[in-house]
Design an enzyme around this catalytic site. Structure first.
Site, PDB file in Angstrom:
ATOM      1  N   GLY A 238       0.779  -1.240   0.000  1.00  0.00           N
ATOM      2  CA  GLY A 238       0.000   0.000   0.000  1.00  0.00           C
ATOM      3  C   GLY A 238       0.807   1.284   0.000  1.00  0.00           C
TER       4      GLY A 238
ATOM      5  N   ARG B 184      -4.246   0.666  -7.415  1.00  0.00           N
ATOM      6  CA  ARG B 184      -3.083   1.231  -6.710  1.00  0.00           C
ATOM      7  C   ARG B 184      -2.406   2.326  -7.525  1.00  0.00           C
ATOM      8  NH1 ARG B 184      -1.922  -2.147  -2.318  1.00  0.00           N
ATOM      9  NH2 ARG B 184      -2.205  -4.367  -2.630  1.00  0.00           N
TER      10      ARG B 184
ATOM     11  N   ASP C  75       0.328   3.342   4.157  1.00  0.00           N
ATOM     12  CA  ASP C  75      -0.666   4.093   3.385  1.00  0.00           C
ATOM     13  C   ASP C  75      -1.771   4.654   4.255  1.00  0.00           C
ATOM     14  OD1 ASP C  75      -1.651   1.575   3.978  1.00  0.00           O
ATOM     15  OD2 ASP C  75      -2.279   1.072   1.946  1.00  0.00           O
TER      16      ASP C  75
ATOM     17  N   ASP D 287      -5.925   2.409  10.104  1.00  0.00           N
ATOM     18  CA  ASP D 287      -7.332   1.997  10.218  1.00  0.00           C
ATOM     19  C   ASP D 287      -7.565   1.360  11.590  1.00  0.00           C
ATOM     20  OD1 ASP D 287      -9.922   1.221   9.641  1.00  0.00           O
ATOM     21  OD2 ASP D 287      -9.369  -0.396   8.285  1.00  0.00           O
TER      22      ASP D 287
ATOM     23  N   ASP E 145      -5.473  -0.278  -2.435  1.00  0.00           N
ATOM     24  CA  ASP E 145      -6.103  -1.178  -3.394  1.00  0.00           C
ATOM     25  C   ASP E 145      -7.447  -1.691  -2.937  1.00  0.00           C
ATOM     26  OD1 ASP E 145      -5.012  -2.926  -1.288  1.00  0.00           O
ATOM     27  OD2 ASP E 145      -5.627  -4.550  -2.625  1.00  0.00           O
TER      28      ASP E 145
ATOM     29  N   LYS F   1      -7.995   7.252   9.267  1.00  0.00           N
ATOM     30  CA  LYS F   1      -9.460   7.337   9.334  1.00  0.00           C
ATOM     31  C   LYS F   1      -9.879   7.951  10.663  1.00  0.00           C
ATOM     32  CE  LYS F   1     -10.474   3.748   6.014  1.00  0.00           C
ATOM     33  NZ  LYS F   1     -11.059   2.444   5.707  1.00  0.00           N
TER      34      LYS F   1
ATOM     35  N   PHE G 254     -14.156   3.446   2.572  1.00  0.00           N
ATOM     36  CA  PHE G 254     -13.160   2.615   1.915  1.00  0.00           C
ATOM     37  C   PHE G 254     -12.603   3.378   0.717  1.00  0.00           C
ATOM     38  CE2 PHE G 254     -11.400  -0.682  -0.763  1.00  0.00           C
ATOM     39  CZ  PHE G 254     -10.626  -1.346   0.176  1.00  0.00           C
TER      40      PHE G 254
HETATM   41  P1  IMP Z   1      -4.720  -1.432  10.039  1.00  0.00           P
HETATM   42  O1  IMP Z   1      -3.661  -2.437  10.363  1.00  0.00           O
HETATM   43  O2  IMP Z   1      -6.116  -1.938  10.295  1.00  0.00           O
HETATM   44  O3  IMP Z   1      -4.482  -0.046  10.603  1.00  0.00           O
HETATM   45  O4  IMP Z   1      -4.825  -1.328   8.469  1.00  0.00           O
HETATM   46  C1  IMP Z   1      -3.877  -0.874   7.701  1.00  0.00           C
HETATM   47  C2  IMP Z   1      -3.940  -1.542   6.341  1.00  0.00           C
HETATM   48  O5  IMP Z   1      -5.252  -1.945   5.944  1.00  0.00           O
HETATM   49  C3  IMP Z   1      -3.495  -0.538   5.341  1.00  0.00           C
HETATM   50  O6  IMP Z   1      -2.103  -0.561   5.188  1.00  0.00           O
HETATM   51  C4  IMP Z   1      -4.234  -0.945   4.103  1.00  0.00           C
HETATM   52  O7  IMP Z   1      -3.483  -1.897   3.389  1.00  0.00           O
HETATM   53  C5  IMP Z   1      -5.500  -1.592   4.593  1.00  0.00           C
HETATM   54  N1  IMP Z   1      -6.637  -0.628   4.538  1.00  0.00           N
HETATM   55  C6  IMP Z   1      -7.280  -0.059   5.581  1.00  0.00           C
HETATM   56  N2  IMP Z   1      -8.253   0.765   5.158  1.00  0.00           N
HETATM   57  C7  IMP Z   1      -8.232   0.735   3.803  1.00  0.00           C
HETATM   58  C8  IMP Z   1      -9.017   1.390   2.770  1.00  0.00           C
HETATM   59  O8  IMP Z   1      -9.927   2.207   3.005  1.00  0.00           O
HETATM   60  N3  IMP Z   1      -8.671   1.083   1.502  1.00  0.00           N
HETATM   61  C9  IMP Z   1      -7.679   0.216   1.162  1.00  0.00           C
HETATM   62  N4  IMP Z   1      -6.934  -0.411   2.086  1.00  0.00           N
HETATM   63  C10 IMP Z   1      -7.208  -0.164   3.400  1.00  0.00           C
HETATM   64 MG    MG Z   2      -1.259  -2.110   3.664  1.00  0.00          MG
END
Ligand code: IMP
Ligand code: MG
Length: 192
Positions: free
Chosen positions: A55, A177, A112, A115, A171, A143, A164
């Site tokens: 990402g 991407r 990237d 979340d 992606d 977010k 999203f």
């Molecule tokens: P976390 O570990 O839940 O904070 O998520 C991080 C990863 O989830 C990011 O590096 C992205 O690859 C993926 N991700 C989270 N939200 C989105 C989104 O809205 N679109 C695409 N990928 C996302």
């Molecule tokens: Mg990622």
């Protein structure tokens, strides 16, 4: 779909709305690089940038070129959280080998989007356990949800609503991407 306000030449037909146009991304990348340049002015030669694949591919590539530090290491890592067509986090795990020789290095994780926070928490702990001098994180997007806002992250490009998004590295099922902007995906472009 054409979005006149976004000033992008051609908007992909699966994109509903451009959230962050490419010019805004470029300006924010320059500002982040200036900030990082000052904060890491003491770290020349001992800075390791760790882009989280896939990402952060575009973000990290632009960011490291804008950094004033000319003597740094780049070590990729891959963390899997979403798989395929899922759009909700299923927990994070490192895929493959972790970066090596981090002892005494200032480690900057580049991702990237923040979340659930699982990715950053996992990597921060791994790198601290490997003896990094310090570990900081830089994300393009965060977010506006409690799990993201409650996860330590030193550098944030943009805070966005809980939607999203795709583009500029992000992606859906490994698609989109390459888009130069960040936008929301049309519901009918999702397959689950
Ligand atoms: P976390 O570990 O839940 O904070 O998520 C991080 C990863 O989830 C990011 O590096 C992205 O690859 C993926 N991700 C989270 N939200 C989105 C989104 O809205 N679109 C695409 N990928 C996302
Ligand atoms: Mg990622």
């Amino acid at each position: 779909m054409q979005d006149g306000k976004a000033h992008e030449d051609r908007i992909h037909e699966d994109v509903e709305r451009v959230l962050v146009p490419s010019a805004a991304i470029a300006a924010r990348v320059r500002a982040l690089a200036t900030m990082l340049g000052e904060d890491y002015s003491h770290a020349d030669g001992r800075l390791t940038v760790v882009p989280v694949m896939t990402g952060s591919l575009l973000f990290a590539a632009d960011l490291v070129r804008a950094l004033p530090q000319r003597h740094l290491r780049i070590q990729l890592t891959t963390v899997s959280s979403y798989g395929g067509t899922a759009t909700a986090s299923r927990g994070s795990s490192v895929v493959g080998a972790l970066p090596k020789h981090l002892a005494g290095h200032h480690v900057l994780i580049v991702d990237d989007i923040l979340d659930s926070g699982g990715t950053l928490r996992l990597l921060r702990k791994e790198f601290e356990d490997r003896g990094a001098a310090d570990v900081r994180a830089c994300v393009l997007l965060r977010k506006r949800i409690p799990s993201a806002l409650g996860t330590p992250c030193e550098y944030v490009g943009f805070d966005i609503d809980d939607e999203f998004v795709v583009g500029y590295g992000l992606d859906y099922d490994d698609l989109y991407r390459n888009l130069p902007y960040v936008g929301t995906l049309r519901k009918d472009a999702r397959r689950s």
